[in-house]
Design an enzyme around this catalytic site. Structure first.
Site, mmCIF file in Angstrom:
data_model
loop_
_atom_site.group_PDB
_atom_site.id
_atom_site.type_symbol
_atom_site.label_atom_id
_atom_site.label_comp_id
_atom_site.label_asym_id
_atom_site.label_seq_id
_atom_site.Cartn_x
_atom_site.Cartn_y
_atom_site.Cartn_z
ATOM 1 N N HIS A 108 -34.696 30.162 55.924
ATOM 2 C CA HIS A 108 -33.856 31.044 55.004
ATOM 3 C C HIS A 108 -32.423 31.096 55.413
ATOM 4 C CE1 HIS A 108 -37.248 33.142 52.473
ATOM 5 N NE2 HIS A 108 -37.276 31.798 52.383
ATOM 6 N N ASP A 116 -34.531 24.622 52.362
ATOM 7 C CA ASP A 116 -35.877 25.746 52.486
ATOM 8 C C ASP A 116 -36.981 24.968 51.904
ATOM 9 O OD1 ASP A 116 -37.539 27.689 53.050
ATOM 10 O OD2 ASP A 116 -36.829 28.673 51.011
ATOM 11 N N ASP A 170 -45.260 30.397 56.399
ATOM 12 C CA ASP A 170 -44.706 30.223 55.341
ATOM 13 C C ASP A 170 -44.607 28.736 54.869
ATOM 14 O OD1 ASP A 170 -44.090 30.927 52.589
ATOM 15 O OD2 ASP A 170 -42.412 31.791 53.129
HETATM 16 C C1 LIG Z 1 -44.045 32.418 48.463
HETATM 17 C C2 LIG Z 1 -42.670 32.728 49.096
HETATM 18 O O1 LIG Z 1 -42.439 31.589 49.598
HETATM 19 C C3 LIG Z 1 -42.565 33.711 50.029
HETATM 20 O O2 LIG Z 1 -43.114 34.936 49.021
HETATM 21 C C4 LIG Z 1 -41.354 34.177 50.531
HETATM 22 O O3 LIG Z 1 -41.580 34.612 51.931
HETATM 23 C C5 LIG Z 1 -40.352 33.290 50.571
HETATM 24 O O4 LIG Z 1 -39.991 32.646 51.683
HETATM 25 C C6 LIG Z 1 -39.451 32.502 49.478
HETATM 26 O O5 LIG Z 1 -38.597 31.606 49.941
HETATM 27 MN MN LIG Z 2 -40.873 33.526 53.532
#
Ligand SMILES: C[C@H](O)[C@H](O)[C@@H](O)C(=O)CO
Ligand SMILES: [Mn+2]
Length: 423
Positions: free
Chosen positions: A262, A294, A326
């Protein structure tokens, strides 16, 4: 345990002992670390409340690999398979859309009863649970805004959803006797340059204040907030930026979640831990692997993963850090994706725990940067693999690549049968 694994362990153990590293002790500590395994790798972030709906919120899953779970029972079956190949006892991270219920319940009305089967299963399996409100893939987020929406009614819907999610998280914690982290991430943002960056942030702040107004016992429940630099369709501006949530988390004593994907493509979260840790009571990690954006690739043993692990170990941050995963890859066997990413995360922690931290710190303090560099480099080829193999054998999970054959069998016998049943 295979003789070869034991012998290799004994040889490696004496090498590490020469540097004052007690490998038996290291393995005891390693077994105490819980990784929160994200359920959404198992079905490409579809969930069960509206599983034919589109995945929105600026995230995307690519790949058509067969066998994705389509029911809560299948998802649990796949998780059990994955955990049978991952050493240690861990947690499962649920999103709200993974409710296990026949009711057509709206997100602002979810209750613990809709997740009861998950709790029952977690108890049986000796697992913990974490939770997330799902502020995406919904008609009320179709214009890209949720908690910072300009329409008070839509904002209220998402506030109520997040409040309900926290109560479910607290229920998980109480039922399982271990802290549940409920993490709030919202996709809100603009594709193109906004005129007013401030007002949506003010609305997000006010919404969060409402969401977190109810005090919950920190023994069983902790809140976290997750920032993001950009998403697909929110390239110009994301309301919940890093500065926003860092400020919010520090002022309101919530955990700050750092997701490895992120930030700017060359920015790393490993370098943020030692700063944040000085000002917070804890940190939530979303260990991921951004490739060019990302992209949420499966976690591999790369430099950044190892550096994250080193920071946690060297600065004694493990007791206050909640390690979540994630990533979501639909182009490979999804159970294997969990196994690879989770085993790597644990293996990286082990590697970091097997480094001569005190000697390295003392070399640095004395200005002996030659020793610091030389010892760091030599340790890169120390036999941590032998310690890892022994740990896997000790924890009764497959050693080395033995798990791949098991996954292939599972794929044939279980995953591929699912797709056939639709024909
Ligand atoms: C499912 C998502 O990836 C998550 O909730 C969140 O943590 C995320 O990183 C969104 O980019
Ligand atoms: Mn995330």
């Amino acid at each position: 345990m295979e003789n070869q694994v034991k012998q290799a362990y004994e040889a490696a153990k004496s090498l590490y002992a020469q540097h004052g590293i007690d490998t038996d002790e290291v393995l005891k500590k390693l077994a105490e670390i819980k990784v929160s395994v994200h359920c959404w790798q198992g079905d490409d972030v579809k969930g069960f409340l509206n599983k034919d709906g589109e995945l929105t919120g600026g995230i995307s899953v690519t790949g058509q690999y067969p066998g994705a779970a389509t029911t809560p029972a299948e998802l649990r079956e796949d998780l059990e398979q994955a955990f049978s190949m991952i050493p240690g006892k861990h947690k499962v991270n649920l999103h709200a859309i993974y409710a296990d219920t026949d009711e057509q319940v709206e997100l602002d009305r979810i209750e613990p009863k809709h997740y009861e089967n998950w709790v029952k299963w977690a108890k049986e399996q000796g697992l913990g649970l974490d939770f997330n409100p799902t502020c995406f893939s919904h008609e009320k987020s179709s214009d890209g805004f949720t908690l910072s929406h300009s329409d008070p009614e839509i904002r209220k819907f998402w506030i109520d959803h997040c409040k309900a999610s926290r109560r479910i998280g607290a229920y998980f914690g109480e039922q399982l006797g271990q802290t549940c982290v409920t993490n709030v991430w919202v996709p809100d943002g603009f594709k193109d340059n906004p005129v007013d960056r401030m007002t949506p942030r003010k609305r997000l702040k006010d919404s969060l204040d409402e969401v977190f107004a109810e005090k919950l016992d920190p023994k069983y429940h902790l809140d976290a907030v997750e920032s993001k630099l950009f998403g697909l369709g929110s390239e110009a501006y994301v309301v919940g930026s890093h500065e926003f949530y860092m400020g919010y988390g520090l002022q309101n004593d919530t955990l700050i979640c750092l997701d490895a994907g992120h930030f700017h493509p060359t920015e790393v979260i490993s370098n943020k831990l030692s700063s944040l840790a000085l000002f917070t009571n804890g940190i939530l990690l979303h260990v991921s692997r951004p490739m060019r954006w990302d992209s949420d690739h499966v976690v591999i043993m790369d430099d950044e993963l190892l550096e994250i692990a080193r920071e946690l170990v060297r600065h004694d941050l493990l007791p206050t850090t909640h390690i979540g995963l994630d990533f979501f890859d639909g182009s490979i066997n999804r159970v294997a994706a969990w196994v690879v990413g989770t085993r790597n995360t644990i293996k990286a922690l082990l590697r970091a725990m097997l480094e001569p931290v005190d000697a390295l710190k003392s070399a640095e303090l004395q200005g002996d940067y030659t020793l610091r560099l030389a010892l760091t480099e030599e340790f890169k080829t120390y036999p941590f693999g032998a310690i890892w193999d022994y740990y896997c054998a000790q924890q009764k999970v497959p050693v080395r690549e033995q798990w791949i054959a098991e996954i292939k069998t599972y794929e044939q016998e279980v995953l591929l049968q699912r797709d056939k049943s639709f024909v």
